[in-house]
Design a protein around this motif. Structure first.
Motif: not given
Length: 353
Positions: A56-77
């Motif tokens: 709903s907001d165009d601003f994405i905090s690093l904390e918000q970004l960290a969830g999907p970012f780390s999940r995608h890395i973990c899945e590929h690892l």
């Protein structure tokens, strides 16, 4: 007509990829296909932004970004332990520890905020040592916000029809790159091959065949989502009415005369009308005008580096001159075997490569 007469104006540069058709989807594709790959973080960031596009907001905090970012890395690892060219990474070590149950989600997210975005946010828009003309997010980490702000161009891209193809293209590119790292190209150049029946790209690891990704997903980005012959829009979504055919430019019927005929250099995506319609190419040899287009598309492969670059160099030549000669020689060999030439169809879209 000599092949070289069609090649005089082709520079083979990455900038041509989006300069010919400077659309948002082609700028984004240039980032995914041609941006520097020393770690898989660029792909993880792209996949995370796809997920966060409905925020709903165009601003994405690093904390918000960290969830999907780390999940995608973990899945590929889990499938490919090597996600970077460096020997060690504290961030990837934290992701591996999470996969092994040694740390919890809160610890992983904290480490992602601290370590995961150090370079990828800065470098994301850089292609061929310069920044592309469109920005899809603004870096606001140096402000009190500590995050990124999505732009109107990003939302326009996410609302476009092209995004349905771009998402699987991103994952296909990620799979290809991590496969190259996993095998170690410095010691053993990766040979990427195409399975004619399953339409999968595969390689061999320890004498065992390993499927990498869909041929359609891997090829589509380099053709900008268009038919190789008529430039009509094509789809790579299973079940779509305009699902692309994986076509052999030099028909498989003459495989005894053309080396590596199932190689990526000879694969193009075509609409059904061009490939097998009433006046389609079928098993005919395309008009020689298309040879320049095939070379231009293959040079995009060369400029995208690992691992398709290495495969094409092995199969077609170390220099651009040798690769041109390879195509011309094969055309000269194929011409006497196929009496009829398939003439050019009327274009159904702008000539984009």
């Amino acid at each position: 007509m000599p092949f070289h007469t069609f090649m005089d104006d082709l520079g083979g540069t990455v900038s041509q990829f989006y300069d010919v058709e400077p659309s948002l989807d082609n700028y984004w594709r240039s980032i995914i296909l041609f941006g520097n790959n020393v770690a898989s973080y660029k792909f993880a960031l792209a996949c995370s932004l796809y997920e966060l596009s409905n925020s709903s907001d165009d601003f994405i905090s690093l904390e918000q970004l960290a969830g999907p970012f780390s999940r995608h890395i973990c899945e590929h690892l889990k499938e490919a332990p090597k996600q970077t060219t460096s020997r060690s990474s504290k961030f990837l070590a934290a992701c591996s520890d999470f996969n092994l149950g040694r740390v919890d989600q809160d610890y992983l997210c904290a480490q992602t905020v601290r370590l995961g975005f150090q370079n990828v946010i800065d470098a994301f828009h850089n292609v061929n040592r310069r920044e592309v003309d469109k920005r899809f997010f603004i870096d606001e980490r140096k402000t009190s916000n500590k995050g990124i702000r999505l732009t109107e161009d990003f939302y326009t891209l996410m609302a476009s029809e092209a995004i349905n193809s771009i998402k699987p293209e991103t994952n296909a590119r990620w799979r290809l790159v991590e496969s190259a790292w996993q095998l170690g190209l410095a010691r053993n150049l990766l040979r990427v091959e195409h399975d004619h029946h399953s339409k999968q790209l595969f390689t061999h690891r320890n004498d065992r065949r390993v499927n990498i990704t869909s041929s359609r997903d891997s090829l589509n980005g380099y053709q900008k989502g268009r038919c190789f012959y008529c430039f009509d829009h094509i789809s790579i979504q299973s079940g779509a009415s305009d699902l692309a055919d994986v076509d052999h430019f030099f028909p498989r019927a003459i495989r005894e005369y053309v080396p590596n005929i199932d190689g990526i250099w000879n694969l193009v995506l075509a609409c059904k009308s061009c490939n097998r319609g009433a006046n389609g190419k079928s098993a005919l040899l395309p008009h020689i005008d298309y040879l320049a287009r095939l070379h231009a598309r293959n040079e995009y492969f060369i400029n995208s580096h690992l691992p398709i670059r290495e495969t094409l160099i092995q199969q077609t030549g170390k220099t651009e001159a040798l690769r041109k000669g390879f195509l011309q020689d094969n055309y000269n060999q194929a011409r006497p075997q196929l009496l009829h030439i398939w003439e050019k169809p009327e274009p159904r879209g702008p000539m984009t490569f």
